[in-house]
Design an enzyme around this catalytic site. Structure first.
Site, short mmCIF file in Angstrom:
data_model
loop_
_atom_site.label_atom_id
_atom_site.label_comp_id
_atom_site.label_asym_id
_atom_site.label_seq_id
_atom_site.Cartn_x
_atom_site.Cartn_y
_atom_site.Cartn_z
N TYR A 139 0.83 -1.31 0.21
CA TYR A 139 0.11 0.11 0.01
C TYR A 139 0.98 1.19 0.03
O TYR A 139 0.63 2.21 -0.68
CB TYR A 139 -1.00 0.04 1.31
CG TYR A 139 -1.74 1.36 1.28
CD1 TYR A 139 -2.84 1.36 0.52
CD2 TYR A 139 -1.55 2.17 2.17
CE1 TYR A 139 -3.78 2.38 0.54
CE2 TYR A 139 -2.19 3.18 2.32
CZ TYR A 139 -3.45 3.47 1.51
OH TYR A 139 -4.23 4.41 1.54
N LYS A 143 1.37 4.07 -3.00
CA LYS A 143 0.79 5.61 -2.99
C LYS A 143 2.11 6.40 -3.14
O LYS A 143 1.89 7.63 -3.76
CB LYS A 143 0.42 5.69 -1.53
CG LYS A 143 -0.97 5.13 -1.27
CD LYS A 143 -1.91 5.38 -2.33
CE LYS A 143 -3.43 5.13 -2.09
NZ LYS A 143 -4.42 5.65 -3.06
#
Length: 233
Positions: A139, A143
């Site tokens: 994750y 990002k």
């Protein structure tokens, strides 16, 4: 009136962005399943992002602003077996980064072909700079990729009137954040936020609305933090 394509529009931050922009723009939203007029597109699937773009153009006539908000936040413990760990890594990258990149590419190519300006607003995360939990390497990496991609777009295409911005929320009061707070001990995590609370979806949505419609051109490439001072740069 400005025409906007918004991904991840069915709930949480995306639903708040849709509500914030609706009075001032024509919006086509995306969700995994068709509901309330949203375009169904499973961004984990090859070709879904391109199909979404073309359907949005068909509905709106043209797209002036692209807002990439769709994303997943799913645990991927390093103790899982190799195949499961790679599959989870790939899924998060496809949805959080690759689909956003595909849509950004199509938007830039379209605006260049038509000789018109455009705006991209990408929703990333505090994790892009601070990192995340041991089960969320993928994750944070996805990002961080969104941030780097957006800065590159801003630098490359400002001369064409194509602007790009990033919003990096911290914990936000969505179902996804609620689950994570509960699983990790909410009080301990809240103690790490000087403001004393997580952000509300409407706060992130106001940033998206402003970047999509009103932010000055000289701000292109900017990263806006919405995290209650839990991470400052």
């Amino acid at each position: 009136m400005t025409n906007i394509l918004l991904t991840g529009a069915s709930r949480g931050i995306g639903a708040a962005i849709l509500a914030a922009l609706s009075p001032a723009a024509r919006i086509v939203g995306q969700a995994t399943r068709a509901e309330n007029g949203l375009i169904a597109a499973d961004l984990d699937q090859p070709g879904a992002a391109a199909d979404l773009w073309h359907e949005a153009v068909a509905r709106l006539g043209s797209v002036d602003v692209l807002i990439n908000n769709a994303g997943v936040f799913e645990a991927n413990p390093i103790e899982d077996d190799d195949e499961a760990w790679r599959a989870a890594w790939d899924r998060t990258m496809r949805i959080n980064l690759t689909a956003s990149a595909e849509l950004c590419r199509l938007a830039v190519l379209d605006w260049q072909r038509r000789g018109v300006p455009g705006r991209i607003v990408n929703v990333a995360s505090r994790a892009a700079y601070r990192g995340d939990s041991p089960a969320h390497w993928h994750y944070a990496a996805s990002k961080a990729g969104v941030v780097a991609m957006t800065k590159t777009i801003a630098r490359a295409y400002a001369k064409h009137g194509i602007l790009a911005f990033v919003i990096c929320p911290g914990f936000t009061m969505t179902g996804m954040a609620d689950d994570y707070l509960a699983s990790r001990g909410g009080d301990k995590l809240l103690a790490d936020i000087p403001l004393g609370r997580v952000a509300m979806p409407e706060e992130v949505a106001e940033m998206a609305r402003w970047l999509a419609l009103d932010a000055p051109a000289s701000m292109t490439g900017a990263v806006l933090d919405v995290n209650g001072a839990s991470y400052v740069r």
